[in-house]
Design an enzyme around this catalytic site. Structure first.
Site, mmCIF file in Angstrom:
data_model
loop_
_atom_site.group_PDB
_atom_site.id
_atom_site.type_symbol
_atom_site.label_atom_id
_atom_site.label_comp_id
_atom_site.label_asym_id
_atom_site.label_seq_id
_atom_site.Cartn_x
_atom_site.Cartn_y
_atom_site.Cartn_z
ATOM 1 N N GLU A 194 0.882 -6.839 -2.066
ATOM 2 C CA GLU A 194 0.977 -6.361 -0.684
ATOM 3 C C GLU A 194 -0.303 -6.648 0.113
ATOM 4 O OE1 GLU A 194 2.272 -2.271 -0.631
ATOM 5 O OE2 GLU A 194 4.284 -2.799 -1.294
ATOM 6 N N GLU A 223 10.250 -4.468 -4.727
ATOM 7 C CA GLU A 223 10.090 -3.009 -4.753
ATOM 8 C C GLU A 223 11.109 -2.372 -3.815
ATOM 9 O OE1 GLU A 223 6.283 -1.199 -4.171
ATOM 10 O OE2 GLU A 223 5.251 -2.557 -5.553
#
Length: 826
Positions: free
Chosen positions: A185, A256
């Site tokens: 991320e 995710e």
């Protein structure tokens, strides 16, 4: 001289042994714009996150078995640098940290692995997975084009990759690892590093591929990911938010899909329904998605001091497998049914031509067809959050509940609807053990040190992170100040005030050995100010502060530049005015004495003289007791609601931090029960040690057994039959057995249904464990359920008005019926 027949015999024998020991055939892993391709075969991948560090090796086999039962074919895990190299150059891959054993076990069960190398992982893990020593490398800047950081990142990454290669764990070596992830991320922080951010992310991708190029590499949430890796989506609704990977020849992967949300102390419950999860996943696959990973599928427990700032010891308990590894129904079963429906649609999804038809503002139909429609799957989607829709498709009408997706693997039959939960429900029960009674409580109190007793001196308090170096949550700070009697308040009822401004996370304050107050920050605002009224004396006064961390930060830019601990200390209310003692010369000590003596262990507990428990339950107190293992094999927990804040050990093993005095807006603790893995227990005389920071009553701690023996089913007239009624054979969807709409109930762990607790056929309210009947009901339905279910491991109750209701006594013949059943397994 070599004997040719013998030589040939032993050569063949050696070859057979080598083949027998091989993990599995070598698999080439490639991809294109449609999907991942493993050994030449396109795959739909149903993945779940499991972290080996958050459970025990004894739990792994059952967790993996349940993952497979839930329809997963891929397990995703991080690799945790901070626990594998807590001290620079000293590696640890033992016990809970044996990642090689974990990956091999997954492969032995026929599942694949995504290895999330990091090294930055976030994961609500201390310092985002970085070991503390990395923070003290000179001139380092985490996650930037910074030579010291890149040197250590590459060295660690190479160590992990070489370990995987040595153990032949990559798919092209015959192992289960089919892809790997570098970084995590990074888009969230990249702008903070400007040009160095862009240079770093290119370097990270090139570095990863140079270390191993036998499997694809991915970067999650990285829109501008380099061409050598695949960018993937993280979030709750990637079917709506993901703009696609970084190139037309790369598949759409969802790394995710948050099954709820992790919780921090002070949070209310975090939930996400099975229906919302299934809706999001079905939409993603309808839009060319071919991999979905549930983060988390099993969250587990943050043992010891591993959780990041303010994160609870329990992690992602609302996942399909709860903290204890028990199936959270209906989330587990509903997602299992979704996976089966998607697998029945595999051929058209992976080889068919997609087509989107927008029927209205909220309704859309997506089809995948091949061979002129002989192979076909359809997704009928209603995006309205409030209004149900009826849609016509190929000559038939289909009912779509609000915010739902129906899956038709043959473009005819509704096998699954995301809003219609056919799977059973369950509720979790905590039962006080009959045999595990805590006995022999004893007490030992920490002494409050003064300035002259502490060796580390400085003008002002030393910054907390750099002082403790993550070796303890605690550090003492003490100073002494002379106060003239004339400077004290003249009136007896007037008190001075000690004010401590801290950068976080919490602290206890003592004046002349007496406890005067406790203050703490929050996950959002770590800084806080403690103001406590104090009675000072004329002469020398000793001020001692016990500063605490509740985990280190795990996210954001420049993590290496975060700070904590007392910063400004004032005495207010003196006759001469406010006195700033921030630079009064302070003495410090890392940790508390009980930690250093290891009072939590059997050996260490003998280093002090414990006293019988009395009524003086003050701060900074150690308690110990013994208990026998609870009966049976169910998971074990401790209910800590009589305590406030501290740490728990069982048989010398740190179970984690507890903090039940930090209430959420609902006026309840964020976490009340704390997991004790069965693997940590002996049959008799288990040592429980609790270090309570502010004050509590240990005599009311309870040893609990955890089960999900209360199971339920809720079926409406609009529910389809169970998805297991069908299979795909010869490119056609066919019935395995008569697809009857019914309530299906199965007890866990080979238990049997001992009691029918609730039955309603008509209207009802509430949820499993808390049903209430509506105005329409049927007494006959209760008898039918008892006949079909009592004394059995499982039962099927057909949804049939004729058998469940006496028509002559139907008080609401025009009301759509709902069958709700709740039973207790024994």
């Amino acid at each position: 001289m070599i004997d040719p027949p013998k030589f040939m015999f032993f050569s063949i024998l050696a070859l057979l042994i080598a083949n027998a020991n091989a993990h599995s055939p070598r698999a080439a892993v490639t991809y294109d714009g449609r999907s991942m391709i493993i050994n030449g075969s396109r795959e739909l991948l149903f993945s779940g996150s499991f972290h080996y560090t958050r459970s025990t090796p004894e739990m792994w086999p059952e967790l993996i078995k349940k993952a497979k039962e839930g329809g997963l074919n891929l397990i995703q895990t991080y690799v945790f640098w901070s626990i594998h190299e807590p001290v620079q150059g000293h590696l640890n891959f033992e016990g809970n940290y044996d990642v090689v054993k974990f990956i091999k076990m997954i492969g032995d069960n026929g599942l694949w692995v995504t290895l999330r190398l990091g090294p930055y992982i976030e994961a609500e893990w201390n310092l985002g997975g970085f070991p503390y020593w990395l923070k003290e490398v000179p001139n380092i800047t985490f996650r930037s084009y910074n030579e010291p950081f890149m040197y250590h990142m590459k060295k660690y990454s190479e160590m992990v990759i070489n370990l995987m290669k040595k153990e032949k764990l990559f798919a092209d070596q015959g192992g289960p690892i089919i892809m790997a992830q570098i970084e995590n991320e990074y888009n969230n922080v990249q702008l903070s590093y400007k040009e160095d951010g862009e240079k770093y992310i290119r370097w990270a991708a090139d570095m990863a591929v140079s270390l191993y190029n036998g499997v694809p590499w991915i970067m999650c949430k990285q829109k501008n990911a380099p061409n050598t890796v695949i960018s993937t989506c993280n979030g709750r609704h990637c079917g709506d938010t993901f703009t696609g990977p970084n190139g037309p020849n790369k598949p759409s992967l969802w790394t995710e899909n948050w099954t709820a949300q992790y919780r921090v102390y002070g949070d209310p419950p975090s939930q996400r329904s099975a229906e919302d999860l299934a809706y999001a996943v079905a939409k993603f696959f309808a839009k060319n998605g071919t991999l979905n990973n549930y983060y988390m599928y099993h969250g587990g427990t943050n043992f010891g001091r591993t959780s990041s700032s303010f994160v609870t010891t329990r992690y992602y308990d609302e996942a399909p497998l709860d903290e204890y590894g028990l199936k959270r129904e209906p989330k587990f079963g509903h997602l299992r049914d979704l996976h089966r429906a998607l697998k029945l649609s595999k051929k058209p999804l992976l080889w068919g031509t997609p087509k989107l038809q927008r029927v209205s503002q909220n309704v859309e139909i997506t089809t995948y067809e091949k061979n002129g429609g002989t192979i076909c799957a359809a997704f009928l989607t209603n995006n309205s959050t409030k209004v149900a829709e009826t849609v016509e498709f190929r000559g038939a009408e289909y009912y779509l509940p609000p915010r739902s997706v129906s899956i038709l693997p043959n473009c005819k039959t509704v096998i699954f609807n995301s809003q219609a939960v056919v799977a059973q429900h369950s509720t979790r029960n905590f039962v006080v053990s009959n045999t595990a009674k805590l006995r022999g409580w004893e007490i030992w109190r920490e002494s409050v040190p003064t300035h002259d007793k502490l060796e580390v001196k400085s003008v002002s308090p030393i910054e907390l992170y750099s002082f403790t170096k993550d070796t303890s949550d605690y550090a003492w700070y003490s100073t002494s100040i002379y106060i003239d009697g004339k400077d004290l308040p003249m009136r007896q009822n007037d008190l001075s005030v000690l004010e401590v401004a801290s950068l976080g996370h919490a602290l206890l304050a003592f004046v002349n050995g007496q406890y005067v107050g406790f203050g703490h920050g929050s996950n959002v605002e770590k800084s806080h100010v403690l103001k406590s009224p104090v009675t000072f004396k004329a002469g020398i006064n000793h001020i001692s502060l016990l500063a605490m961390t509740v985990g280190l930060p795990n996210s954001g830019a420049f993590m290496e530049k975060r700070f904590a601990g007392p910063k400004a200390i004032l005495i207010q209310g003196l006759m001469s005015g406010t006195l700033d003692i921030s630079s009064n010369e302070w003495a410090q000590q890392v940790g508390v004495n009980g930690e250093k003596m290891e009072l939590f262990s059997e050996k260490g507990s003998k280093k002090v003289e414990w006293a019988p428990l009395d009524g003086n339950l003050g701060p900074l107190t150690w308690y110990k007791a013994y208990f026998d293992a609870p009966e049976g094999k169910e998971p074990v927990a401790l209910r800590m609601t009589s305590m406030q804040k501290g740490v728990i050990w069982v048989n010398g093993i740190n179970l984690g931090r507890y903090w039940v005095s930090y209430l959420s807006a609902t006026k309840k603790p964020t976490q009340e029960e704390y997991h004790v893995p069965r693997a940590y227990l002996k049959e008799k005389d288990n040592l429980l040690v609790v270090m309570e920071e502010t004050g509590g009553d240990p005599q009311k701690i309870e040893v609990l057994m955890v089960n999900r023996n209360t199971i339920c089913s809720v079926i409406t007239e609009y529910h389809p039959p169970a998805v297991k009624s069908w299979e795909r054979k010869d490119n056609k969807i066919r019935e395995i057995f008569d697809p009857v709409k019914a309530a299906h109930l199965t007890c866990p762990d080979n238990k049997v249904i001992g009691k029918v607790e609730f039955v309603s056929f008509g209207e009802n309210e509430g949820a499993c464990g808390a049903f209430t009947p509506g105005q329409c009901d049927s007494a006959k339905a209760h008898k039918v359920v008892e006949e079909l279910c009592l004394g059995k491991k499982g039962c099927i109750i057909p949804f049939d008005r004729e058998s469940l209701i006496d028509r002559a006594k139907d008080s609401c013949p025009d009301v759509a019926k709902t069958l709700a059943v709740q039973v207790a397994c024994t």
